[in-house]
Write a protein that holds these residues in place. Structure first.
Motif, PDB file in Angstrom:
ATOM      1  N   GLY A  45       0.651  -1.607  -0.045  1.00 26.48           N
ATOM      2  CA  GLY A  45       0.178  -0.220   0.154  1.00 26.48           C
ATOM      3  C   GLY A  45       0.804   1.519   0.183  1.00 26.48           C
ATOM      4  O   GLY A  45       2.167   1.601   0.196  1.00 26.48           O
ATOM      5  N   MET A  75      -8.456   2.571   8.610  1.00 28.45           N
ATOM      6  CA  MET A  75      -8.082   1.934   8.763  1.00 28.45           C
ATOM      7  C   MET A  75      -7.189   1.288   9.539  1.00 28.45           C
ATOM      8  O   MET A  75      -7.000   1.538  10.721  1.00 28.45           O
ATOM      9  CB  MET A  75      -7.062   2.150   6.840  1.00 28.45           C
ATOM     10  N   GLY A  76      -5.807  -0.087   8.928  1.00 28.97           N
ATOM     11  CA  GLY A  76      -4.860  -0.354   9.664  1.00 28.97           C
ATOM     12  C   GLY A  76      -4.808  -2.217  10.323  1.00 28.97           C
ATOM     13  O   GLY A  76      -3.938  -2.412  10.533  1.00 28.97           O
ATOM     14  N   ARG A  77      -5.425  -2.760   9.192  1.00 29.53           N
ATOM     15  CA  ARG A  77      -5.321  -3.994   9.321  1.00 29.53           C
ATOM     16  C   ARG A  77      -6.033  -4.144  10.646  1.00 29.53           C
ATOM     17  O   ARG A  77      -6.856  -3.893  11.254  1.00 29.53           O
ATOM     18  CB  ARG A  77      -4.471  -4.662   8.393  1.00 29.53           C
ATOM     19  N   ILE A 137       0.699   3.226   6.061  1.00 27.53           N
ATOM     20  CA  ILE A 137       0.029   4.117   7.560  1.00 27.53           C
ATOM     21  C   ILE A 137      -0.527   3.283   9.102  1.00 27.53           C
ATOM     22  O   ILE A 137      -1.118   4.117   9.337  1.00 27.53           O
ATOM     23  CB  ILE A 137      -1.366   4.614   6.805  1.00 27.53           C
ATOM     24  N   ASP A 138      -0.246   1.736   8.582  1.00 28.65           N
ATOM     25  CA  ASP A 138      -0.852   1.684   9.970  1.00 28.65           C
ATOM     26  C   ASP A 138      -0.118   1.553  10.735  1.00 28.65           C
ATOM     27  O   ASP A 138      -0.342   1.127  12.136  1.00 28.65           O
ATOM     28  CB  ASP A 138      -0.502  -0.058   8.921  1.00 28.65           C
ATOM     29  N   TYR A 170     -10.280   4.845   1.551  1.00 31.67           N
ATOM     30  CA  TYR A 170      -8.965   5.413   0.902  1.00 31.67           C
ATOM     31  C   TYR A 170      -8.905   6.407   0.952  1.00 31.67           C
ATOM     32  O   TYR A 170      -7.312   7.149   1.074  1.00 31.67           O
ATOM     33  CB  TYR A 170      -8.415   4.978  -0.303  1.00 31.67           C
ATOM     34  N   GLU A 225     -10.596  -1.299  11.038  1.00 35.04           N
ATOM     35  CA  GLU A 225     -11.469  -1.499  10.299  1.00 35.04           C
ATOM     36  C   GLU A 225     -11.015  -3.486  10.868  1.00 35.04           C
ATOM     37  O   GLU A 225     -11.434  -4.683  10.096  1.00 35.04           O
ATOM     38  CB  GLU A 225     -10.952  -1.726   9.256  1.00 35.04           C
ATOM     39  N   ARG A 241       1.156  -5.046  -4.973  1.00 36.26           N
ATOM     40  CA  ARG A 241       0.993  -6.486  -3.525  1.00 36.26           C
ATOM     41  C   ARG A 241       0.957  -6.854  -4.988  1.00 36.26           C
ATOM     42  O   ARG A 241       0.501  -8.278  -5.490  1.00 36.26           O
ATOM     43  CB  ARG A 241      -0.056  -6.902  -3.604  1.00 36.26           C
ATOM     44  N   ARG A 269      -4.987   7.033   2.684  1.00 34.30           N
ATOM     45  CA  ARG A 269      -3.543   6.710   2.357  1.00 34.30           C
ATOM     46  C   ARG A 269      -3.550   7.944   1.658  1.00 34.30           C
ATOM     47  O   ARG A 269      -1.847   7.974   1.233  1.00 34.30           O
ATOM     48  CB  ARG A 269      -4.150   5.686   1.324  1.00 34.30           C
TER      49      ARG A 269
HETATM   50  O1  F6P Z   1      -1.755   0.030   3.378  1.00 38.80           O
HETATM   51  C1  F6P Z   1      -2.425  -0.605   4.393  1.00 38.80           C
HETATM   52  C2  F6P Z   1      -4.178  -0.357   3.944  1.00 38.80           C
HETATM   53  O2  F6P Z   1      -4.764   0.381   3.748  1.00 38.80           O
HETATM   54  C3  F6P Z   1      -4.385  -1.175   5.154  1.00 38.80           C
HETATM   55  O3  F6P Z   1      -4.919  -0.257   6.240  1.00 38.80           O
HETATM   56  C4  F6P Z   1      -5.776  -1.191   4.803  1.00 38.80           C
HETATM   57  O4  F6P Z   1      -6.545  -3.039   5.589  1.00 38.80           O
HETATM   58  C5  F6P Z   1      -5.186  -2.516   3.117  1.00 38.80           C
HETATM   59  O5  F6P Z   1      -4.057  -1.828   2.434  1.00 38.80           O
HETATM   60  C6  F6P Z   1      -6.203  -1.821   2.171  1.00 38.80           C
HETATM   61  O6  F6P Z   1      -5.168  -2.750   0.962  1.00 38.80           O
HETATM   62  P1  F6P Z   1      -5.734  -2.426  -0.289  1.00 38.80           P
HETATM   63  O7  F6P Z   1      -5.361  -1.235  -1.176  1.00 38.80           O
HETATM   64  O8  F6P Z   1      -5.080  -3.448  -1.309  1.00 38.80           O
HETATM   65  O9  F6P Z   1      -6.967  -2.919  -0.371  1.00 38.80           O
END
Ligand code: F6P
Length: 317
Positions: A10, A168-170, A125-126, A248, A221, A71, A251
């Motif tokens: 990301g 966000m933040g996984r 960003i996480d 987004y 999230e 990715r 980000r």
């Molecule tokens: O880069 C980190 C992040 O923004 C996380 O916070 C989020 O869960 C994920 O990427 C989203 O990923 P993608 O852009 O692949 O949907």
């Protein structure tokens, strides 16, 4: 000497500032520098582009990454990895600088184990890399969330509602925690702390009875559905509750001053370390830049700032 740089995973605000610092420091040191387009995917497909001083003009203030990112699933295969290594050999690259988060630095570690000199710069960003207090992009994301919550707060207050703001933040609750403190949220929900909906509801009812006209809950999230939580919360409190998924927006945007400075410092030092023939990851601990081996960085356990959570709870009664 030849250095190559890629951005992976990301994107994070401040990546461009780091690309600029790497490029300009390399040129200053008389090192040839190449940008790899599209992260590890671009490395596999040998998408190298020579960078000159003007390639990085006017980018310090821009979010995203001028090198593009990906990715890459191919990089996780033996064939992909082999191709990536051979691209570096063909272009006679002496050191690779990788900008990215957890997955990207794992990729850097694998390359190092295959004899490539690699320097890792933490960007996400996480803020989910345990060995560093901050990753590039995190503080900008917290500022973006804080600004958004201040808008949400106006309308929430006007209608006497509650708003559940999903961030966000996984699996890392840092965006929720830090933006919760800086935006004055009443409660946060993070993966690191078990959810107690009754405690959050009681706090909201007490606030309402005291005449409070808004209630902001920031939810990571990684904690499930904000909509399901909001429904349950509304049932328990009787407070009209809405949900905002920030998505987004978190980000992108111009990097904060903190991120630009961190990125410039990391970018500059990455080249200095690459020049010495070192392989390591850069980080930031207790106010200082640190250097750690790729083996060490993944052995550090992330510590959730419970002290900050306590402050949030105390000052938002
Ligand atoms: O880069 C980190 C992040 O923004 C996380 O916070 C989020 O869960 C994920 O990427 C989203 O990923 P993608 O852009 O692949 O949907």
């Amino acid at each position: 000497m030849r250095i190559a740089i890629l951005t992976s995973g990301g994107d994070a605000p401040g990546m461009n500032a780091a690309i600029r610092a790497v490029t300009r420091t390399s040129i200053y040191e008389g090192i040839e520098v190449f940008g790899i387009k599209g992260g590890y995917e671009g490395l596999i497909d040998a998408k190298f582009e020579k960078l000159i001083q003007s390639s990085v003009a006017d980018i310090i203030q821009r979010g995203g990454t001028i090198l593009s990112t990906s990715r890459s699933e191919r990089f996780m295969t033996e064939e992909g990895l082999e191709k990536a290594i051979s691209s570096l050999k063909i272009f006679e690259i002496d050191a690779l600088i990788v900008l990215g988060g957890d997955g990207s630095l794992h990729g850097a570690k694998i390359l190092k184990e295959h004899g490539i000199n690699v320097i890792g710069i933490p960007c996400s960003i996480d803020n989910d890399l345990a060995y560093t207090d901050y990753t590039i992009g995190f503080m900008t994301a917290v500022e973006t969330v804080t600004e958004a919550v201040s808008h949400i707060r106006d309308t929430t207050e006007a209608l006497g509602r509650a708003n559940v703001v999903e961030v966000m933040g996984r699996n890392c609750g840092d965006i929720a925690l830090y933006s919760g403190v800086s935006s004055g949220a009443e409660s946060i929900i993070v993966p690191e702390i078990p959810l107690d909906i009754n405690e959050i509801a009681e706090k909201a009812i007490m606030g309402k009875n005291r005449g409070k006209k808004h209630h902001i809950i920031i939810m990571s999230e990684g904690c499930g559905s904000a909509f399901d939580f909001a429904k349950e919360f509304e049932k328990l409190t009787g407070i009209d509750t809405r949900v905002t998924v920030l998505g987004y927006i978190q980000r992108g945007g111009t990097p904060s001053i903190a991120d630009r400075i961190l990125a410039s410092e990391f970018g500059y030092l990455a080249v200095k370390e690459a020049k010495k023939g070192n392989s390591l990851a850069l980080g930031y601990k207790d106010g200082k830049v640190i250097k750690m081996s790729f083996d060490e960085i993944f052995n550090v356990k992330k510590v959730f700032r419970k002290d900050l959570l306590e402050i949030l709870k105390t000052v938002s009664i």
